[in-house]
Design an enzyme around this catalytic site. Structure first.
Site, mmCIF file in Angstrom:
data_model
loop_
_atom_site.group_PDB
_atom_site.id
_atom_site.type_symbol
_atom_site.label_atom_id
_atom_site.label_comp_id
_atom_site.label_asym_id
_atom_site.label_seq_id
_atom_site.Cartn_x
_atom_site.Cartn_y
_atom_site.Cartn_z
ATOM 1 C CG ASP A 6 -11.730 2.318 4.411
ATOM 2 O OD1 ASP A 6 -10.669 2.272 5.063
ATOM 3 O OD2 ASP A 6 -11.947 3.135 3.497
ATOM 4 N NE ARG A 13 -6.448 6.681 -1.321
ATOM 5 C CZ ARG A 13 -6.553 7.082 -0.036
ATOM 6 N NH1 ARG A 13 -7.056 6.289 0.872
ATOM 7 N NH2 ARG A 13 -6.184 8.281 0.302
ATOM 8 N NE ARG A 38 -2.917 2.522 3.046
ATOM 9 C CZ ARG A 38 -4.151 2.759 3.444
ATOM 10 N NH1 ARG A 38 -5.023 1.783 3.482
ATOM 11 N NH2 ARG A 38 -4.508 3.955 3.808
ATOM 12 C CG ASP A 40 -8.240 3.057 1.225
ATOM 13 O OD1 ASP A 40 -7.412 2.935 2.134
ATOM 14 O OD2 ASP A 40 -8.779 4.133 0.918
HETATM 15 N N1 ROI Z 1 -12.667 8.067 -4.754
HETATM 16 C C1 ROI Z 1 -13.255 6.987 -5.301
HETATM 17 N N2 ROI Z 1 -14.002 7.127 -6.393
HETATM 18 N N3 ROI Z 1 -13.112 5.740 -4.756
HETATM 19 C C2 ROI Z 1 -12.357 5.541 -3.639
HETATM 20 O O1 ROI Z 1 -12.237 4.392 -3.176
HETATM 21 C C3 ROI Z 1 -11.756 6.655 -3.033
HETATM 22 N N4 ROI Z 1 -11.019 6.523 -1.881
HETATM 23 C C4 ROI Z 1 -10.499 7.574 -1.277
HETATM 24 C C5 ROI Z 1 -10.653 8.970 -1.814
HETATM 25 C C6 ROI Z 1 -9.272 9.575 -2.015
HETATM 26 C C7 ROI Z 1 -11.432 9.802 -0.811
HETATM 27 N N5 ROI Z 1 -11.350 9.022 -3.066
HETATM 28 C C8 ROI Z 1 -11.930 7.922 -3.628
HETATM 29 O O2 ROI Z 1 -9.855 7.405 -0.144
#
Ligand code: ROI
Length: 181
Positions: A98, A93, A84, A96
């Protein structure tokens, strides 16, 4: 005790589709995580700085006997194994993962806030969540479907129907090509 939890996946670097596919495989392989069900695969416009690649997003539903922080540890280990990188706030990134919901629990600890603090305003989380939990009601009593109706699918496109997506998207590409002939 088992709990049904939901995890949102996002990536926009280093073959994002492959990142998500291998992340789901790693979640399925994690001890004390069962019954992994996966949403459709979406491509989404970036939220945050717009000069970054589109994201790929999905959500998995799991059943687990892990405590919330133990689940967080397991997911962070998977993120780290995917190398990551995340240098900017709201920047691109590799992966992620979550925890967006953990049963009906409301958790506010230094490492973890559940429900995820921005899930209500992010259709790239709510729409895939609806795929795996169409009748879900958030801990505050709000039906997921009503939130999705409000936010809509703007900026999102479904790029594959069933996990594993790589095989599926090849099939999608082939069927689109066939239609275009
Ligand atoms: N924007 C999109 N479309 N999908 C994401 O998973 C995502 N994740 C983030 C941020 C940077 C807020 N923008 C994102 O962490």
């Amino acid at each position: 005790m088992t709990v049904t939890a939901h995890v949102a996946l996002g990536s926009n670097l280093e073959q994002p589709q492959l990142q998500l596919q291998t992340a789901v495989a790693a979640i399925k392989d994690t001890r004390h995580i069962y019954n992994v069900v996966c949403s459709r695969l979406y491509r989404s416009d970036p939220v945050g700085p717009s000069e970054q690649p589109d994201y790929y997003n999905a959500v998995v539903g799991i059943v687990t006997t892990l405590a919330p922080l133990a689940l967080l540890d397991a997911l962070q280990a998977i993120e780290n194994a995917h190398g990551r990188t995340r240098s900017l706030r709201w920047g691109p990134r590799t992966l992620d993962l979550d925890i967006i919901l953990f049963g009906n629990q409301v958790i506010e600890s230094p490492r973890l806030t559940v429900p995820h603090y921005q899930m209500r305003v992010r259709n790239f989380v709510l729409c895939p969540l609806l795929d795996v939990a169409p009748d879900l009601v958030l801990p505050d009593g709000q039906p997921l479907r009503a939130l999705v109706d409000e936010l809509g699918y703007q900026g999102l496109s479904v790029i594959a129907d069933n996990y594993p997506w790589l095989q599926d998207s090849r099939r999608f590409a082939a069927s689109t090509a066939a239609k275009n002939c």
